[in-house]
Enzyme design. Structure first.
Site, PDB file in Angstrom:
ATOM      1  N   ASP A 194       0.800  -1.226   0.000  1.00  0.00           N
ATOM      2  CA  ASP A 194       0.000   0.000   0.000  1.00  0.00           C
ATOM      3  C   ASP A 194       0.832   1.276   0.000  1.00  0.00           C
ATOM      4  OD1 ASP A 194      -2.676  -1.040  -0.055  1.00  0.00           O
ATOM      5  OD2 ASP A 194      -2.316  -1.790   1.961  1.00  0.00           O
ATOM      6  N   ASP A 227      -7.120  -3.908  -5.687  1.00  0.00           N
ATOM      7  CA  ASP A 227      -6.774  -2.625  -5.069  1.00  0.00           C
ATOM      8  C   ASP A 227      -5.348  -2.201  -5.413  1.00  0.00           C
ATOM      9  OD1 ASP A 227      -8.386  -4.522  -3.653  1.00  0.00           O
ATOM     10  OD2 ASP A 227      -8.534  -3.194  -1.931  1.00  0.00           O
TER      11      ASP A 227
END
Length: 389
Positions: free
Chosen positions: A113, A173
């Site tokens: 991330d 994602d």
């Protein structure tokens, strides 16, 4: 006859004026509401352990996280975007203060991330000012993210947990984290970052999409052969359902990837994924989706304003590439609905958030129907993209 005619014209003109004034007043009221919500973000105390992630409303309680949480970049990014929307220097100063607290993540190789954390904070700051320090952090973070790339698979590993079952998991994602890599090549001139990002996008394109252009959340790969061995969900209703925010990540991710690569296959997939989303029979009239398109509880399932915000922002960019007004009209409709009393967080709520009614992780009963930081970030980005048109 003449007097009746003039009277009719008079009534018509008065009606139009009243209508216009009502619309202007409504627009003015919404601006005031947004300004009030912006102030709530500004007044939130800077604290390295208290990045606001979400908020329960009954009772009111802000869920605070440290910089290592995947959502830490969204709050500083929102402040940078509010500065661009308002020109108010106070937001710029506060954004810089929060952004500095994310720097310690540039060496964190335990997460995929990096883009969400570093690019949504330092990257947004770089759009405001030519700051060499911000550039250095972005490039260093990109180097760290590349350590999670597996050349056999052709992807960046998403998660390290559940490793006894998931040999090499990749989630849709992860497409959003590629922006950091594309930008790192632009900053440094090192094409390695760009090549890894494009390879990852091609692998995801090949394996994450169903025949109808809906998206699998998680694809698990064999690290020796590089072949997919499982296609499952982690945040959707079930393995074959369409998780709304995951569909949004796909639309956004491939529109963004096209921006950097001009690969027509990426643009084609972005459009196909958007078509599935916009035309789905279970999408409510206002365009704010249920958290999963296949939840059997529909129409009593929770909505996800964060998914709507991600898609809306993406569609403004997709419209820019295609000039297809279907995307523009849909984005305008949804943005207007998000920017209304139904979805804006009430002024009486004393929390650093803008939108209400997002759904974080339904299978874990976590962050259901409440304010979440990434909804605000993509909502503000959508406002900026609309303004740029």
């Amino acid at each position: 006859m003449h007097s009746k005619h003039y009277f009719k014209v008079f009534i018509l003109v008065v009606g139009l004026l009243v209508s216009c004034n009502t619309k202007e007043q409504k627009k003015s009221n919404q601006s005031i509401k947004l300004e009030h919500r912006y102030e709530k973000l500004l007044s939130y105390k800077v604290d390295s352990l208290s990045f606001p992630r979400s908020m329960s409303l009954n009772p009111e309680n802000v869920h605070k996280v440290p910089s290592k949480d995947w959502t830490s970049g969204f709050f500083p990014g929102s402040l940078w975007q509010i500065y661009k929307l308002t020109g108010d220097e106070r937001y710029k100063e506060r954004a810089a203060a929060w952004t500095a607290l994310v720097e310690n993540q540039k060496y964190n190789d335990k997460t995929h991330d990096m883009g969400f954390k570093v690019y949504c904070s330092f990257g947004e700051g770089l759009k405001v000012e030519d700051n060499q320090f911000y550039k250095d952090v972005i490039v260093e973070s990109a180097k760290t993210l590349c350590t999670r790339f597996n050349s056999n698979v052709g992807s960046i590993r998403s998660w390290d947990f559940n490793s006894d079952i998931w040999e090499f998991p990749v989630i849709v994602d992860n497409m959003l984290n590629l922006e950091l890599l594309f930008e790192a090549t632009k900053i440094s001139g090192d094409s390695t970052f760009h090549k890894i990002a494009e390879t990852h996008a091609n692998t995801t394109l090949k394996n994450h999409f169903r025949a109808d252009n809906s998206i699998y959340h998680v694809v698990v790969y064999d690290t020796i052969s590089g072949a997919p061995k499982m296609k499952v969900t982690h945040q959707g209703f079930n393995d074959e359902s369409t998780w709304a925010r995951g569909q949004g990540w796909g639309i956004y991710g491939y529109t963004m990837a096209y921006r950097y690569t001009k690969n027509p296959a990426f643009l084609k997939q972005a459009e196909a994924t958007a078509k599935f989303y916009m035309e789905h029979e279970n999408l409510p009239e206002d365009g704010i989706p249920y958290w999963d398109f296949n939840d059997p509880a529909i129409p009593n399932a929770p909505r996800d304003a964060s998914a709507a915000a991600v898609v809306t922002s993406a569609l403004y960019e997709l419209y820019g590439f295609t000039q297809n007004k279907v995307y523009l009209y849909f984005a305008n409709k949804v943005l207007n609905n998000l920017n209304s009393s139904k979805y804006l967080l009430d002024d009486t709520v004393n929390g650093p958030f803008i939108l209400n009614h997002s759904t974080g992780n339904w299978p874990k009963n976590d962050e259901i129907d409440e304010p979440i930081s990434y909804a605000d970030y993509y909502f503000l980005e959508a406002l900026l993209r609309k303004k740029a048109l």
